[in-house]
Design a protein around this motif. Structure first.
Motif, PDB file in Angstrom:
ATOM      1  N   ILE A  59     -11.071   5.820   3.281  1.00 17.90           N
ATOM      2  CA  ILE A  59     -11.786   4.781   3.693  1.00 17.90           C
ATOM      3  C   ILE A  59     -13.014   4.691   3.740  1.00 17.90           C
ATOM      4  O   ILE A  59     -13.822   4.818   3.719  1.00 17.90           O
ATOM      5  CB  ILE A  59     -11.061   4.597   5.748  1.00 17.90           C
ATOM      6  CG1 ILE A  59     -10.421   4.463   6.019  1.00 17.90           C
ATOM      7  CG2 ILE A  59     -11.836   2.602   5.570  1.00 17.90           C
ATOM      8  CD1 ILE A  59      -9.792   4.094   7.091  1.00 17.90           C
ATOM      9  N   TRP A 100       0.997  -0.933  -0.174  1.00 17.20           N
ATOM     10  CA  TRP A 100       0.173  -0.246   0.451  1.00 17.20           C
ATOM     11  C   TRP A 100       1.337   1.345  -0.224  1.00 17.20           C
ATOM     12  O   TRP A 100       1.205   2.345   1.186  1.00 17.20           O
ATOM     13  CB  TRP A 100      -1.455   0.348   0.562  1.00 17.20           C
ATOM     14  CG  TRP A 100      -1.839   0.972   0.896  1.00 17.20           C
ATOM     15  CD1 TRP A 100      -2.945   2.129   1.743  1.00 17.20           C
ATOM     16  CD2 TRP A 100      -2.637   1.407  -0.333  1.00 17.20           C
ATOM     17  NE1 TRP A 100      -3.255   3.105   1.084  1.00 17.20           N
ATOM     18  CE2 TRP A 100      -3.131   2.392  -0.053  1.00 17.20           C
ATOM     19  CE3 TRP A 100      -3.131   0.366  -1.174  1.00 17.20           C
ATOM     20  CZ2 TRP A 100      -4.364   2.404  -1.345  1.00 17.20           C
ATOM     21  CZ3 TRP A 100      -4.200   1.057  -2.126  1.00 17.20           C
ATOM     22  CH2 TRP A 100      -4.254   1.958  -1.987  1.00 17.20           C
ATOM     23  N   LYS A 104      -3.414  -5.000   0.388  1.00 20.67           N
ATOM     24  CA  LYS A 104      -3.151  -4.618   2.578  1.00 20.67           C
ATOM     25  C   LYS A 104      -3.931  -3.533   2.288  1.00 20.67           C
ATOM     26  O   LYS A 104      -3.086  -2.281   3.268  1.00 20.67           O
ATOM     27  CB  LYS A 104      -1.867  -4.756   2.912  1.00 20.67           C
ATOM     28  CG  LYS A 104      -1.275  -5.889   2.150  1.00 20.67           C
ATOM     29  CD  LYS A 104      -2.261  -7.298   3.211  1.00 20.67           C
ATOM     30  CE  LYS A 104      -0.996  -8.312   3.127  1.00 20.67           C
ATOM     31  NZ  LYS A 104      -1.593  -9.197   2.351  1.00 20.67           N
ATOM     32  N   GLN A 105      -5.022  -2.994   2.316  1.00 20.79           N
ATOM     33  CA  GLN A 105      -5.650  -1.995   2.134  1.00 20.79           C
ATOM     34  C   GLN A 105      -7.085  -1.265   3.333  1.00 20.79           C
ATOM     35  O   GLN A 105      -8.488  -2.294   2.650  1.00 20.79           O
ATOM     36  CB  GLN A 105      -6.389  -0.964   0.268  1.00 20.79           C
ATOM     37  CG  GLN A 105      -6.288   0.115   0.619  1.00 20.79           C
ATOM     38  CD  GLN A 105      -7.781   0.694  -0.464  1.00 20.79           C
ATOM     39  OE1 GLN A 105      -8.843  -0.670  -0.185  1.00 20.79           O
ATOM     40  NE2 GLN A 105      -7.860   1.899  -0.326  1.00 20.79           N
ATOM     41  N   PRO A 123       0.232   5.973   0.525  1.00 17.35           N
ATOM     42  CA  PRO A 123       1.121   7.597   1.516  1.00 17.35           C
ATOM     43  C   PRO A 123       1.933   7.999   1.326  1.00 17.35           C
ATOM     44  O   PRO A 123       2.199   9.208   1.211  1.00 17.35           O
ATOM     45  CB  PRO A 123       0.767   6.639   2.708  1.00 17.35           C
ATOM     46  CG  PRO A 123      -0.069   5.453   2.235  1.00 17.35           C
ATOM     47  CD  PRO A 123      -0.393   5.372   1.267  1.00 17.35           C
TER      48      PRO A 123
END
Ligand SMILES: Cc1cc2nc3c(=O)[nH]c(=O)nc-3n(C[C@H](O)[C@H](O)[C@H](O)COP(=O)(O)OP(=O)(O)OC[C@H]3O[C@@H](n4cnc5c(N)ncnc54)[C@H](O)[C@@H]3O)c2cc1C
Length: 266
Positions: free
Chosen positions: A225, A22, A154-155, A25
């Motif tokens: 999210i 991921w 992976k989120q 960011p």
């Protein structure tokens, strides 16, 4: 930021580690640091090193092009299909190849390792292998969702979709009148920069590949999210604390891009 402001750091590398799934960011941090430095008229050399073949490749070619352009405009040098072999005395050695970058700070992300939970079968990396309804392979009645599973991305939004599939399957088994839908990943990511939000979306289910990158919301609510239940729940928590961030809308709309177009915003 303080180091940059104080003139202690003039060269920074952002490094996506191999096995990290991921990286979004880190792109945000790089773009934000570049924008802040530019506002302060501070000269800064920024590098972005990633094993990906293109920036944010998981979102498809359109997003990769757009994010690549944002990085280029921000003056960030991108090194794709590259990783940092070692870091010695202020020099990051890149591989493949033998090039090195003289940098004073390296900013990176966690490397994922599965927890290899005792008593449950897991893959070689320690993650739980699940079927489309979240059932753990080889462990009847055990369900898993989220980062602990072997699914490559992976989120949080993906974790929510896996959890929805598992919850429906459990409910159906318990006699509820629902048709359990399989987990079909729909990737949605919000890239925040100092000035804009970019909405990135990729739907690669059922043999087609539909990807989009836009400056307008591609799902609702337009949150970091993107989960069917969790996004609204988190909005509710903020509202409960008096931190209302969203815009009032005429009616609830359930997410797909065409539906977002007909929203009436006040
Ligand atoms: C820097 C960064 C930014 C991110 N930004 C976003 C974003 O904007 N949007 C998005 O959708 N995703 C984002 N993600 C990914 C997202 O955070 C994860 O995918 C998501 O949190 C996974 O949820 P999870 O419930 O599977 O795991 P987690 O959120 O890790 O929750 C697992 C929980 O289990 C607990 N736990 C672990 N072991 C035990 C034990 N033995 N007993 C009891 N409890 C235990 C942990 O403490 C933890 O609270 C980001 C990730 C990173 C690293």
């Amino acid at each position: 930021m303080q180091d940059v402001e104080g003139g202690y750091t003039r060269r920074v590398a952002f490094v996506v580690p191999e096995g990290s799934s991921w990286p979004l960011p880190l792109y945000e941090l790089a773009l934000m640091l570049a924008a802040r430095a530019s506002e302060m008229c501070v000269e800064l050399e920024l590098h972005f090193v990633t094993p990906e073949s293109a920036p944010l490749e998981v979102f498809g070619p359109e997003a990769a092009r757009e994010v690549g352009e944002l990085l280029r405009t921000a003056g960030i040098v991108v090194h794709t299909e590259t990783h940092v072999d070692r870091f010695e005395r202020g020099r990051a050695y890149l591989a493949p190849g033998a090039d090195g970058l003289d940098v004073l700070r390296v900013i990176t992300l966690p490397h994922f390792e599965g927890p290899a939970i005792a008593g449950l079968p897991s893959d070689a990396a320690g993650f739980l292998v699940t079927d489309v309804h979240g059932c753990v392979a080889g462990a009847p009645d055990v369900y898993a969702a989220g980062d602990v599973t072997a699914f490559a991305v992976k989120q949080g939004g993906i974790a929510c979709q896996q959890a929805d599939a598992a919850a429906e399957h459990i409910a159906a088994r318990a006699g509820a009148g629902v048709e359990p839908q399989p987990f079909t990943p729909l990737l949605r990511g919000m890239l925040l920069t100092e000035r804009w939000t970019r909405f990135l979306r990729r739907d690669a289910a059922g043999g087609h590949d539909d990807s989009a990158a836009a400056g307008r919301a591609l799902w609702w609510p337009p949150s970091k999210i993107a989960g069917r239940e969790l996004a609204a729940y988190l909005e509710g928590l903020d509202e409960g604390l008096g931190r209302v961030r969203g815009l009032p809308v005429d009616r609830h709309v359930d997410a797909d891009p065409p539906a977002v177009e007909i929203l009436s915003l006040h």
